[in-house]
Design a protein around this motif. Structure first.
Motif, short mmCIF file in Angstrom:
data_model
loop_
_atom_site.label_atom_id
_atom_site.label_comp_id
_atom_site.label_asym_id
_atom_site.label_seq_id
_atom_site.Cartn_x
_atom_site.Cartn_y
_atom_site.Cartn_z
N LEU A 172 1.12 5.00 1.09
CA LEU A 172 0.43 5.90 2.02
C LEU A 172 1.15 7.24 2.12
O LEU A 172 2.38 7.28 2.03
CB LEU A 172 0.41 5.30 3.44
N GLU A 227 0.84 -1.19 0.00
CA GLU A 227 0.00 0.00 0.00
C GLU A 227 0.88 1.24 0.00
O GLU A 227 1.88 1.29 0.74
CB GLU A 227 -0.84 0.00 1.28
N HIS A 270 -2.70 8.87 9.08
CA HIS A 270 -2.02 7.75 9.77
C HIS A 270 -1.10 8.26 10.89
O HIS A 270 0.11 8.01 10.89
CB HIS A 270 -1.22 6.88 8.79
#
Ligand code: FAD
Length: 465
Positions: free
Chosen positions: A175, A173, A182
Motif C-alpha cells: 500500500l 498487500e 488509507h
C-alpha cells in the motif's frame, strides 16, 4: 498472498530476489546482531528483502511455516524487538536507497536506512528531516514511534514530517499510505510503532538546515544538580521554542572540547542547538551564562552532521543497555531533587540520563493529529539509561534505573513514558503511554490491518476484538 510451494528454505530462496540467511551462512551473525550487546538471539531465518514483493513473500513463508516474525530497521530497540529466537527476521538493512528532491523539498528512503546516511544525503542540499540524537539509530523504528531530537522545536517530530510511506501489510498487500490514501493507517504510522506492517519506503518533508548550525554546551558539577536543573527550567521557559535543548546527567567524555581535568567527571550538561542564526544563538548563550557557573563550556558553530553524530560514541554498538523513561511537564523542584539524589548513585561511567525538551513546533501539532503518545504541550522526556560494557556495573545500574524510575514516577505526568524508550513492555505500559482513547483507536486500526497480530515483537497494540 498465499503460495502453493512447500514452506522449505529452498522454496523461499527461489521466490526471493533478496537473500535468506540461516545459521552458518556468511552474514548471518551480522544480520542478527542488534545494538544492545545484551541481546543474543538466533532467528531460524533472516530475510534481506530486495523490495516490497520480497517482504510479502517472506511474510507468506512465515505464515506457511508457522514462524514468528520480527522486523529489523536499525536494530536499536533496547529490548531487541528486531530479532526473535527461532523466528523469521526481516532485516531491512538491504532497503537502503535514498533519493532527495531538493526543489520539492522531499526525501525518500528505504525502510532500513540509518539517520547518518539520510542526514548525509539531505545535507548535500543543506536540507534535513528532524531525526534523533544518535546517528546510528534507524529511521524506521525511531520515526514510527515518534522521533525527537535537535530539530523537534523548530520542525516537530520525525513522524510529523512523514508525507507518505510504502507499507506491506501482514497479508502481503503493498500500500501507499498518506493523508489521502488509507488515512487511518497514515495516522497510526505516525507514533503507533511497527504494529501495522513493514514500511519499505518513507517519504519525508525536508527543511533548510545548516550546513553550519550553532552549539552551546554548559557542564555543571554533580553538587550543583538542583541549581543546574532549576536554571534549565528557567531557560526552557524563556528561550525561543525553535532552539533544540537537551539536558543530560552524564560523565563528561574525554573529548577534545572537554578540559583534561574534567574528563569522566560526572555532572549535568545543558546543550543548546541553534538553527536560526548566530545572533539568536548568542542571546541564548548569554541567557545560559546567567545561571550557576559551569565547570566548563563549549560554544561553537558546528556542521549539522557533526551535531547529529556528537553523542554517537556515548552509546556505541554492542554496549549493554537498559532503559525506562517518563514524561514530565518541567524540572519542578520535586523532579530536580529526585534526579540530583539518584544521578550520583550510578555505577557505570557510561550510564546516562538524557532529558529531551519537547517544545516549539512540537506543540503546534494537535494531539489527535497523529498517534504519537506524548502530550502535545511543552514538556520533557526523562530517560533513565543503564549503559555499561561490564556486566556487573550493568546489572547494578539496571537496578538503579528501576529504583530511580519508581522515585520519579509520582512526579511524572505520564510514568509509562515514550514507547521508543521501553526496554520491556510489562504491566500495560504501552496502553498507558498512549492513554485509553488513542490506544483504542490504534487497536481498531490494528484489527483492520493485522488482526492476527503478526507484528507483535514491538510496543504491541492488541487488535480490538
Ligand atoms: P529496530 O530495533 O530495528 O526496530 C524497532 C522496532 O521498530 C521493530 O521491532 C519494528 O517493530 C519497528 N520497525 C523498525 N523499522 C521498521 C520498518 N521499516 N517498518 C516497520 N516496522 C519497523 N529515540 C528518539 O526519539 N530520539 C533519540 O534521540 C533517540 N536516541 C537513541 C539513541 C540510542 C543509542 C538508542 C539505542 C535509541 C535511541 N532512541 C531515540 C530510541 C529509538 O527511537 C528506538 O530504539 C527505535 O526503535 C530505533 O529504531 P530502529 O529502527 O533502529 O530499531
Amino acid at each position: 498472498m498465499t503460495s502453493t510451494a512447500e514452506p522449505t528454505l529452498e522454496s523461499l530462496r527461489t521466490r526471493l530476489s533478496g537473500a535468506a540467511l540461516i545459521d552458518g551462512d556468511a552474514g548471518y551473525d551480522v544480520a542478527r546482531a542488534v545494538w544492545n550487546g545484551e541481546i543474543d538471539r538466533r532467528p531460524a531465518v533472516v530475510v534481506r528483502p530486495a523490495g516490497p514483493a520480497d517482504v510479502a513473500t517472506a511474510l507468506a513463508y512465515a505464515r506457511e511455516a508457522g514462524l514468528d516474525v520480527s522486523v529489523r530497521g536499525g536494530g536499536h530497540n533496547f529490548g531487541g524487538a528486531a530479532v526473535v529466537d527461532g523466528g523469521l527476521c526481516l532485516d531491512l538493512s538491504s532497503l537502503d536507497a535514498i533519493s532527495v528532491d531538493p526543489d520539492g523539498r522531499t526525501a525518500r528512503c528505504g525502510g532500513g536506512v540509518t539517520w547518518a546516511r539520510l542526514d548525509a544525503a539531505t545535507q548535500e542540499y543543506a536540507l534535513a528531516v528532524p531525526g534523533g540524537t544518535v546517528s546510528h539509530t534507524g529511521v524506521g523504528g525511531l520515526t514510527l514511534g515518534g522521533g525527537f531530537g535537535w530539530l523537534t522545536g523548530k520542525h516537530g517530530l520525525s513522524c510529523d514530517n512523514l508525507r507518505s510511506a510504502e507499507l506491506v501489510t501482514a497479508d502481503g498487500e503493498i500500500l501507499r499510505v498518506s493523508a489521502s490514501e488509507h488515512p487511518d493507517l497514515f495516522w497510526a504510522l505516525r507514533g503507533g510503532g511497527g504494529n501495522f506492517g513493514v514500511v519499505t519506503e518513507f517519504e519525508f518533508r525536508l527543511h533548510p538546515v545548516g550546513p553550519i548550525v550553532h552549539l552551546g554546551l554548559f557542564f555543571y558539577g554533580l553538587d550543583d544538580g538542583v541549581a543546574a536543573l532549576g536554571h534549565a527550567r528557567e531557560l526552557l521557559a524563556t528561550l525561543p521554542g525553535d532552539l533544540g535543548v537537551l539536558v543530560a546527567g552524564l560523565n563528561a567524555p574525554p573529548a577534545p572540547f572537554v578540559p583534561g581535568r574534567f574528563h569522566f567527571r560526572p555532572g549535568y550538561a545543558v546543550l543548546i542547538a541553534g538553527f536560526s542564526g548566530e545572533e539568536q544563538h548568542a542571546e541564548a548563550v548569554r541567557a545560559a551564562r546567567s545561571g550557576p557557573a559551569p565547570l566548563f563550556e563549549f560554544v561553537s558553530p558546528i556542521p549539522y552532521v557533526e551535531l547529529q553524530r556528537m553523542l554517537d560514541e556515548a552509546a556505541p554498538w554492542g554496549i549493554l543497555g537498559y532503559e525506562r523513561a517518563v514524561y514530565a511537564d518541567a524540572f519542578t523542584d520535586e523532579v530536580a531533587e529526585v534526579i540530583a539524589e539518584f544521578l550520583p548513585r550510578k555505577a557505570s561511567p557510561t550510564s546516562i540520563v538524557p532529558m529531551f525538551a519537547l517544545r516549539g513546533a512540537y506543540t503546534d501539532v494537535a494531539d489527535d493529529a497523529t498517534a504519537f503518545g506524548g502530550p502535545r504541550r511543552t514538556s520533557l522526556v526523562v530517560n533513565l539509561t543503564s549503559l555499561a560494557a561490564d556486566p556487573a556495573a550493568f546489572a547494578a545500574d539496571r537496578a538503579w534505573v528501576r529504583e530511580f524510575w519508581t522515585a520519579l514516577a509520582p512526579f511524572a505526568t505520564n510514568p509509562a513514558g515514550y514507547v521508543n524508550f521501553m526496554a520491556e513492555y510489562e504491566a500495560d505500559r504501552v496502553r498507558a503511554s498512549y492513554g485509553p482513547g488513542k490506544y483504542e483507536r490504534l487497536a481498531r486500526i490494528k484489527a483492520a490491518y493485522d488482526p492476527r497480530n503478526v507484528f507483535h515483537h514491538n510496543a504491541n497494540i492488541t487488535p480490538a476484538p
